[in-house]
Design an enzyme around this catalytic site. Structure first.
Site, PDB file in Angstrom:
ATOM      1  CG  ASP A  93      -0.194  -0.203   2.534  1.00 43.46           C
ATOM      2  OD1 ASP A  93       1.033  -0.389   2.493  1.00 43.46           O
ATOM      3  OD2 ASP A  93      -0.841  -0.198   3.605  1.00 43.46           O
ATOM      4  CG  HIS A  94       3.175   2.493   3.239  1.00 42.07           C
ATOM      5  ND1 HIS A  94       2.215   1.646   3.728  1.00 42.07           N
ATOM      6  CD2 HIS A  94       3.398   3.396   4.230  1.00 42.07           C
ATOM      7  CE1 HIS A  94       1.878   2.021   4.948  1.00 42.07           C
ATOM      8  NE2 HIS A  94       2.579   3.079   5.282  1.00 42.07           N
ATOM      9  CG  ASP A 158       1.747   1.479   9.533  1.00 41.95           C
ATOM     10  OD1 ASP A 158       2.308   1.823   8.485  1.00 41.95           O
ATOM     11  OD2 ASP A 158       0.965   2.228  10.168  1.00 41.95           O
ATOM     12  NE  ARG A 446       2.079   9.530  12.610  1.00 42.60           N
ATOM     13  CZ  ARG A 446       2.479   8.265  12.639  1.00 42.60           C
ATOM     14  NH1 ARG A 446       3.151   7.773  11.622  1.00 42.60           N
ATOM     15  NH2 ARG A 446       2.241   7.533  13.687  1.00 42.60           N
ATOM     16  CB  SER A 642       6.845   6.136  11.249  1.00 41.42           C
ATOM     17  OG  SER A 642       7.269   4.916  10.746  1.00 41.42           O
ATOM     18  NE  ARG A 644       8.910   6.172   8.596  1.00 39.78           N
ATOM     19  CZ  ARG A 644       8.469   7.381   8.274  1.00 39.78           C
ATOM     20  NH1 ARG A 644       9.307   8.378   8.123  1.00 39.78           N
ATOM     21  NH2 ARG A 644       7.190   7.611   8.066  1.00 39.78           N
TER      22      ARG A 644
HETATM   23  C1  MIC Z   1       3.308   6.506   8.593  1.00 40.09           C
HETATM   24  O1  MIC Z   1       2.113   6.759   8.596  1.00 40.09           O
HETATM   25  O2  MIC Z   1       4.179   7.288   9.018  1.00 40.09           O
HETATM   26  C2  MIC Z   1       3.756   5.166   8.041  1.00 40.09           C
HETATM   27  C3  MIC Z   1       4.445   5.419   6.779  1.00 40.09           C
HETATM   28  O3  MIC Z   1       2.628   4.362   7.780  1.00 40.09           O
HETATM   29  C4  MIC Z   1       4.648   4.506   9.089  1.00 40.09           C
HETATM   30  C5  MIC Z   1       5.279   3.263   8.629  1.00 40.09           C
HETATM   31  C6  MIC Z   1       6.472   3.469   7.740  1.00 40.09           C
HETATM   32  O4  MIC Z   1       7.239   4.393   7.947  1.00 40.09           O
HETATM   33  O5  MIC Z   1       6.632   2.663   6.808  1.00 40.09           O
HETATM   34  C7  MIC Z   1       3.964   4.229  10.421  1.00 40.09           C
HETATM   35  O6  MIC Z   1       3.025   4.891  10.761  1.00 40.09           O
HETATM   36  O7  MIC Z   1       4.442   3.367  11.185  1.00 40.09           O
HETATM   37 FE1  SF4 Z   2      -0.548   4.717   5.136  1.00 38.10          FE
HETATM   38 FE2  SF4 Z   2       0.597   5.470   7.441  1.00 38.10          FE
HETATM   39 FE3  SF4 Z   2      -0.870   7.179   5.973  1.00 38.10          FE
HETATM   40 FE4  SF4 Z   2      -2.039   5.203   7.218  1.00 38.10          FE
HETATM   41  S1  SF4 Z   2      -0.949   6.896   8.179  1.00 38.10           S
HETATM   42  S2  SF4 Z   2      -2.451   5.854   5.137  1.00 38.10           S
HETATM   43  S3  SF4 Z   2      -0.562   3.571   7.041  1.00 38.10           S
HETATM   44  S4  SF4 Z   2       1.049   6.237   5.410  1.00 38.10           S
END
Ligand code: MIC
Ligand code: SF4
Length: 754
Positions: A93-94, A158, A446, A642, A644
């Site tokens: 999805d990302h 995630d 976010r 995140s 990550r």
């Molecule tokens: C996000 O919303 O910041 C992400 C991208 O979904 C991250 C995961 C990632 O960095 O791959 C998260 O929320 O953990």
């Molecule tokens: Fe994707 Fe993270 Fe955004 Fe949710 S908050 S849509 S998991 S990037």
């Protein structure tokens, strides 16, 4: 239907486990406690202390998304197992960039990310992991629609895994190394959480939505107010919220740092389970209802049992707009005009974006579409651009069938692929490179600087999808649809009516192809996983070196980060997502967003080898080659956002030894520990001010690293003075073993071998 046997098994054991726990606790139990105590790895002998005891759990399931799964699976491949021990899935999805429209963007993603998708697909099939293909949807929506169940426990790589709390599950975001533990059949460790109770009374009405509840909560608790806690929602107001609305609220619990959030089982969840093809799960849940809610005594005297209690009256709650730059800056709609003026926010909105894992349900889309429809009828057009990213193929297919996509398109909106898209900087926004000051409004969770389009001057505000639609039509951040009028091409003064929609599709959900690929039945499946050594996208991992048992001496300061330093500042997403499977390449973004305390600039630090200012990764690589040890200093809530683990692996890989901060966000602190880093906090937060650019640091007692004992750090300043700083740590004995071994994975590997 997935997992029926797993669910039956969990429910069969639950009653007796809760009874045992209740007899040991000797008091009524919250829902959080019921779910946690029924997922313990060992028999309980004494109560656990919230915020104190480390506890081993057995989660029921693991979910991973493509951007984090690469590193999780590269680590799992080193663990020496041939099949995952618990049901697990990967979701693509990302990595899909939103540029033109759903089908063109998806085709482009398949082309550009082919190597990574092939890798994830073959690793999944080899180890028995379910695979959700690109276009199937965003991990958390897919999990809510297919896997989440009341009373269950899962972890996911995630931070918004917590979304599944909307269906009564304890679902927790973790780094890939934690997922490896569980997939390898080991228990998963968590500090037993504290508990925050949020009592919802009254009923939502008019323009107010579930999103506004969490926007308000974010304002009350702030981005670190939920750290180390599980938030439990209850009360008459909670029962009236749709299941996906509950999901929205739990989802954004990540934005207050909460370990997770949860709602008790109710009729809304029962309805949702039935609508998503899981009547049997609802039937089973109905039979053990009392185990899927807190005890009545808790609800009648919440103050006595939760560590903190908040009450929100939904009947009086206003819509909120949060931002810019942080999700906890919360402004009620009636104050937005004033606030925008005082803070000089650009009020001309350029784009409104609907979607993301937090707000892309059928309910969200149908209510927002009702605004779009009214606007078309009134002869209005959107002044700002409007985009929609559906959360899953099931939702997309159903909203298309029900004419809702048409309602948006008639108004001129664009529909992107079922993916994260702009929410994570996967947005080819033309002109963003000019870095102009501008405003966007989205329904995501976010809004850190640069997150959506890479432009540090984009002011991103978070609101409900309904409000985003209204604001995009007006093109004005301060537009209040409750009081303000719009003027159409004929000069008529018009007012939008409050949104209306359906929590679930009246005709039921439908979909042609879910986009799911089951793992090979033949696991263990002896397929060789090939990674091209010349690949730019994937790189096999090498174990990190173990600690030599000595005090680390002669460390230089790499950077003293000032203010907010989220995982987006430490390891930016957007264009860098493409290197998530290649540790060396992605390390080129290490801390490039962090603000240097000494010059207020990102990615410009003093390089003491050249004596000149240079980029953070370049400087660190030079120190590493020269054998110079380094540390990073940070402020409050360091590593917020995140899950990550790249944010922890990059410094580890480039040779940084210590991250010393005022406070940590939970997932990041664990990620550092897992990767064999030292994550420490100032015992006296004022000591942050003592750190100078050219200091040299020596540990005094690291060679006696012990649970519960502070570490002492000698700080030698260039004027020949020195300070001794007390550093706190939260390592328990087994976590100290990870540090000694060089990483948790090194330890797992050695245990499996022996
Ligand atoms: C996000 O919303 O910041 C992400 C991208 O979904 C991250 C995961 C990632 O960095 O791959 C998260 O929320 O953990
Ligand atoms: Fe994707 Fe993270 Fe955004 Fe949710 S908050 S849509 S998991 S990037």
């Amino acid at each position: 239907m997935f997992d029926l046997e797993v669910i039956k098994h969990v429910y069969e054991k639950m009653d007796s486990q809760i009874k045992t726990a209740r007899s040991i606790l000797n008091r009524p139990m919250t829902l959080t406690e019921k779910v946690l105590y029924s997922h313990l790895n060992k028999n309980l002998d004494s109560p656990y202390l919230g915020g104190n005891s480390y506890v081993d759990f057995n989660p029921d399931r693991v979910a991973m998304q493509d951007a984090t799964a690469q590193m999780a699976l590269l680590q799992f491949m080193m663990a020496g197992k041939n099949k995952v021990a618990v049901p697990s899935t990967v979701h693509c999805d990302h990595l899909i960039q939103a540029k033109k429209n759903a089908s063109l963007d998806l085709a482009q993603a398949l082309d550009v990310n082919g190597e990574v998708y092939d890798f994830l697909e073959s690793v999944s099939s080899k180890y028995g992991i379910g695979f959700w293909k690109p276009g199937a949807g965003i991990i958390h929506q897919v999990v809510l629609e297919n896997y989440a169940f009341p009373g269950g426990m899962m972890i996911g790589t995630d931070s918004h895994t917590v979304n599944a709390g909307g269906l009564g599950m304890i679902a927790i975001g973790v780094g890939g190394a934690d997922a490896v533990d569980v997939m390898a059949g080991m228990p998963w460790e968590l500090k037993f959480p504290k508990q925050i109770g949020i009592h919802l009374v009254g009923e939502l009405n008019g323009w107010t939505t579930a999103k506004d509840i969490i926007l308000k909560v974010a304002g009350l608790l702030t981005v670190k107010g939920g750290t180390g806690a599980i938030i439990e929602y209850f009360g008459s107001g909670a029962k009236k919220l749709s299941c996906t609305g509950k999901g929205t609220i739990c989802n954004m619990g990540a934005e207050v740092g909460a370990t997770t959030s949860i709602f008790g089982y109710d009729q809304q969840m029962e309805k949702y389970l039935s609508a998503t093809g899981r009547k049997e799960v609802a039937f089973l849940a109905n039979k053990i209802k009392e185990n899927l809610m807190a005890d009545d005594d808790i609800y009648s005297d919440p103050q006595k049992y939760y560590d903190q209690v908040l009450e929100i009256d939904l009947s009086n709650l206003e819509p909120h707009i949060n931002g810019p730059f942080t999700p906890d800056r919360s402004t009620p709609l009636s104050k937005i005009k004033e606030e925008a003026k005082i803070n000089n926010w650009p009020t001309n909105v350029q784009v409104g974006l609907i979607g993301s894992c937090t707000n892309s349900s059928y309910e969200d889309i149908s209510r927002a579409a009702s605004i779009a429809k009214q606007a078309t009828k009134m002869g209005l057009k959107t002044k700002a651009k409007l985009t929609i990213t559906p959360g899953s193929e099931q939702v997309r297919y159903t909203i298309e069938r029900d004419g809702l996509i048409k309602d948006f398109e008639t108004l001129g909106a664009e529909v992107f692929a079922n993916a994260c898209g702009p929410c994570i900087g996967q947005w080819a926004r033309s002109g963003s490179e000019k870095q102009e000051k501008n405003t966007i409004v989205h329904s995501f969770n976010r809004n850190f600087a640069k997150r959506a389009d890479g432009n540090p001057n984009t002011h991103a505000f978070v609101a409900s999808p309904e409000m985003v639609t209204a604001i995009a039509i007006a093109g004005d951040l301060t537009f209040n649809p409750i009081t303000d009028f719009l003027i159409n091409a004929n000069g008529e003064k018009l007012k939008l009516e409050a949104p209306k929609g359906f929590d679930l599709p009246p005709e039921g959900f439908d979909v042609k192809d879910l986009g799911y690929q089951a793992p090979s039945k033949k696991t263990p499946f002896f397929k060789e996983i090939k990674v091209n050594p010349k690949s730019e996208r994937l790189q096999l991992l090498k174990p990190f070196l173990k600690w030599d048992g000595k005090n680390i001496q002669g460390m230089r300061l790499l950077i003293k980060a000032k203010g907010k330093c989220t995982t987006d500042h430490i390891s930016m997403a957007g264009p860098w997502l493409k290197y998530r499977g290649h540790l060396d390449n992605i390390s080129e973004n290490m801390l490039t967003g962090a603000i240097n305390y000494f010059n207020n600039k990102p990615n410009l630090i003093m390089n003491f080898i050249s004596g000149e200012y240079d980029a953070v990764p370049t400087t660190q690589r030079e120190y590493q080659s020269a054998g110079i040890q380094t540390m990073v200093v940070g402020d409050e809530n360091y590593g917020e956002g995140s899950s990550r683990e790249h944010a922890a692996m990059e410094p580890r890989f480039l040779g940084v030894r210590v991250i010393l901060v005022r406070s940590f966000a939970r997932i990041h602190e664990t990620n550092l520990k897992k990767q064999g880093m030292l994550g420490l906090t100032f015992s006296d937060s004022k000591d942050y001010d003592l750190i100078k650019e050219d200091d040299i640091f020596n540990f005094i007692n690291l060679n006696k690293f012990k649970e519960g004992e502070d570490l002492l750090l000698e700080v030698k300043h260039s004027d020949d003075t020195e300070d001794i700083i007390k550093c706190k740590h939260t390592y328990n004995n087994s976590q100290i073993d990870w540090f000694k071994a060089g990483s948790a994975l090194n330890l797992i590997k050695s245990e499996f071998k022996s």
